[in-house]
Design a protein around this motif. Structure first.
Motif, PDB file in Angstrom:
ATOM      1  N   SER A  68       0.826  -1.208   0.000  1.00 35.73           N
ATOM      2  CA  SER A  68       0.000   0.000   0.000  1.00 35.73           C
ATOM      3  C   SER A  68       0.863   1.263   0.000  1.00 35.73           C
ATOM      4  N   LEU A  69       2.177   1.098  -0.096  1.00 37.55           N
ATOM      5  CA  LEU A  69       3.081   2.247  -0.092  1.00 37.55           C
ATOM      6  C   LEU A  69       2.921   3.066  -1.377  1.00 37.55           C
ATOM      7  N   ARG A  70       3.044   4.371  -1.221  1.00 31.90           N
ATOM      8  CA  ARG A  70       2.952   5.282  -2.365  1.00 31.90           C
ATOM      9  C   ARG A  70       4.332   5.868  -2.655  1.00 31.90           C
ATOM     10  N   PRO A  71       4.704   5.933  -3.932  1.00 35.15           N
ATOM     11  CA  PRO A  71       5.985   6.584  -4.262  1.00 35.15           C
ATOM     12  C   PRO A  71       5.886   8.083  -3.989  1.00 35.15           C
ATOM     13  N   THR A  72       6.984   8.676  -3.592  1.00 35.40           N
ATOM     14  CA  THR A  72       6.996  10.110  -3.314  1.00 35.40           C
ATOM     15  C   THR A  72       8.321  10.712  -3.735  1.00 35.40           C
ATOM     16  N   GLU A  73       8.277  11.985  -4.072  1.00 34.67           N
ATOM     17  CA  GLU A  73       9.498  12.732  -4.411  1.00 34.67           C
ATOM     18  C   GLU A  73      10.056  13.424  -3.176  1.00 34.67           C
ATOM     19  N   PRO A  76      10.636  10.343   1.989  1.00 27.48           N
ATOM     20  CA  PRO A  76       9.808   9.150   2.159  1.00 27.48           C
ATOM     21  C   PRO A  76      10.046   8.464   3.504  1.00 27.48           C
ATOM     22  N   ASP A  77       9.120   7.595   3.854  1.00 28.03           N
ATOM     23  CA  ASP A  77       9.306   6.763   5.046  1.00 28.03           C
ATOM     24  C   ASP A  77      10.355   5.687   4.787  1.00 28.03           C
ATOM     25  N   ILE A  78      10.389   5.178   3.553  1.00 29.41           N
ATOM     26  CA  ILE A  78      11.335   4.144   3.142  1.00 29.41           C
ATOM     27  C   ILE A  78      12.142   4.663   1.951  1.00 29.41           C
ATOM     28  N   GLU A  79      13.464   4.590   2.050  1.00 26.22           N
ATOM     29  CA  GLU A  79      14.341   4.981   0.941  1.00 26.22           C
ATOM     30  C   GLU A  79      15.189   3.778   0.533  1.00 26.22           C
ATOM     31  N   ILE A  80      15.167   3.477  -0.767  1.00 24.35           N
ATOM     32  CA  ILE A  80      15.970   2.370  -1.276  1.00 24.35           C
ATOM     33  C   ILE A  80      16.920   2.913  -2.335  1.00 24.35           C
ATOM     34  N   SER A  81      18.188   2.595  -2.162  1.00 21.23           N
ATOM     35  CA  SER A  81      19.209   3.019  -3.122  1.00 21.23           C
ATOM     36  C   SER A  81      20.205   1.877  -3.265  1.00 21.23           C
ATOM     37  N   ALA A 114      16.769   2.207   3.806  1.00 16.91           N
ATOM     38  CA  ALA A 114      16.672   3.114   4.954  1.00 16.91           C
ATOM     39  C   ALA A 114      15.214   3.255   5.361  1.00 16.91           C
ATOM     40  N   ASN A 115      14.918   2.809   6.570  1.00 20.45           N
ATOM     41  CA  ASN A 115      13.595   2.979   7.144  1.00 20.45           C
ATOM     42  C   ASN A 115      13.674   4.227   8.018  1.00 20.45           C
ATOM     43  N   ASN A 116      13.099   5.319   7.556  1.00 20.02           N
ATOM     44  CA  ASN A 116      13.186   6.582   8.270  1.00 20.02           C
ATOM     45  C   ASN A 116      12.218   6.676   9.443  1.00 20.02           C
ATOM     46  N   VAL A 117      11.309   5.720   9.568  1.00 23.24           N
ATOM     47  CA  VAL A 117      10.376   5.673  10.688  1.00 23.24           C
ATOM     48  C   VAL A 117      10.958   4.842  11.827  1.00 23.24           C
ATOM     49  N   ASN A 118      11.561   3.710  11.486  1.00 25.81           N
ATOM     50  CA  ASN A 118      12.160   2.827  12.471  1.00 25.81           C
ATOM     51  C   ASN A 118      13.553   2.441  11.972  1.00 25.81           C
ATOM     52  N   THR A 119      14.551   3.206  12.333  1.00 27.87           N
ATOM     53  CA  THR A 119      15.895   3.053  11.770  1.00 27.87           C
ATOM     54  C   THR A 119      16.537   1.698  12.057  1.00 27.87           C
ATOM     55  N   ARG A 120      16.087   0.988  13.069  1.00 28.76           N
ATOM     56  CA  ARG A 120      16.701  -0.324  13.349  1.00 28.76           C
ATOM     57  C   ARG A 120      16.361  -1.357  12.273  1.00 28.76           C
ATOM     58  N   ASP A 121      15.366  -1.075  11.439  1.00 27.47           N
ATOM     59  CA  ASP A 121      15.011  -1.966  10.337  1.00 27.47           C
ATOM     60  C   ASP A 121      15.807  -1.671   9.060  1.00 27.47           C
ATOM     61  N   SER A 122      16.662  -0.675   9.102  1.00 26.20           N
ATOM     62  CA  SER A 122      17.486  -0.330   7.939  1.00 26.20           C
ATOM     63  C   SER A 122      18.586  -1.372   7.743  1.00 26.20           C
TER      64      SER A 122
END
Length: 166
Positions: A68-73, A76-81, A114-122
């Motif tokens: 249900s995640l929405r892409p954003t510019e 974001p709550d989740i960043e993948i690189s 990078a989980n910007n909401v819960n950093t321990r999940d990064s």
């Protein structure tokens, strides 16, 4: 009345479970709503010119269609690189005439989640997938199909590592 209470309880449980679980195997907390996937540059020695775009688009599409995640510019709550680190052909099994009987085609990507909401999940992790094929087959005749298959496998593995809680 007993039937109504049972139906109410069943409905309540179903609603609660769908808030953070999907049939894709993802377990995403309801407070995580947005994501971004940066372009994955190809840093491999052997370069496929379309691989970066195909992989990046495949990962974005997979996350959008299975969560249900929405892409954003924005932020974001989740960043993948990450980056594509290997695109290799390796001889595998030798025949009696010292020729390779099998070739292994491998793609490896380095993912930074990078989980910007819960950093321990990064996490940062390498993901690899491969296909073996008979060395008598011209690689260029199977390359496109193998690339598509491997991208699908890598994207699925990345998604499950990021959102599957396993």
């Amino acid at each position: 009345m007993k039937h109504f209470a049972s139906l109410f309880f069943t409905t309540l449980v179903a609603i609660t479970l769908t808030c953070c679980y999907s049939f894709s195997g993802a377990s995403i907390p309801p407070n995580i709503k947005t994501f971004s996937v940066d372009f994955f540059p190809n840093r491999a020695t052997m370069v496929n010119p379309t691989l970066s775009a195909e992989f990046t688009d495949g990962l974005r599409s997979y996350i959008s269609s299975r969560s249900s995640l929405r892409p954003t510019e924005g932020t974001p709550d989740i960043e993948i690189s990450g980056e594509i680190t290997a695109y290799t052909l390796t001889p595998m099994a030798a025949q009696t005439d010292a020729q390779a009987a099998l070739q292994r085609f491998t793609i490896t990507v380095r993912v930074n989640f990078a989980n910007n909401v819960n950093t321990r999940d990064s996490f940062s992790q390498n993901f690899s997938a491969f296909r073996d094929f008979d060395s008598s087959i011209d690689f260029s005749s199977v390359e496109d199909g193998f690339v598509r298959q491997i991208i699908e496998e890598l994207v699925d593995n990345i998604f499950m590592r990021a959102f599957g809680n396993w």
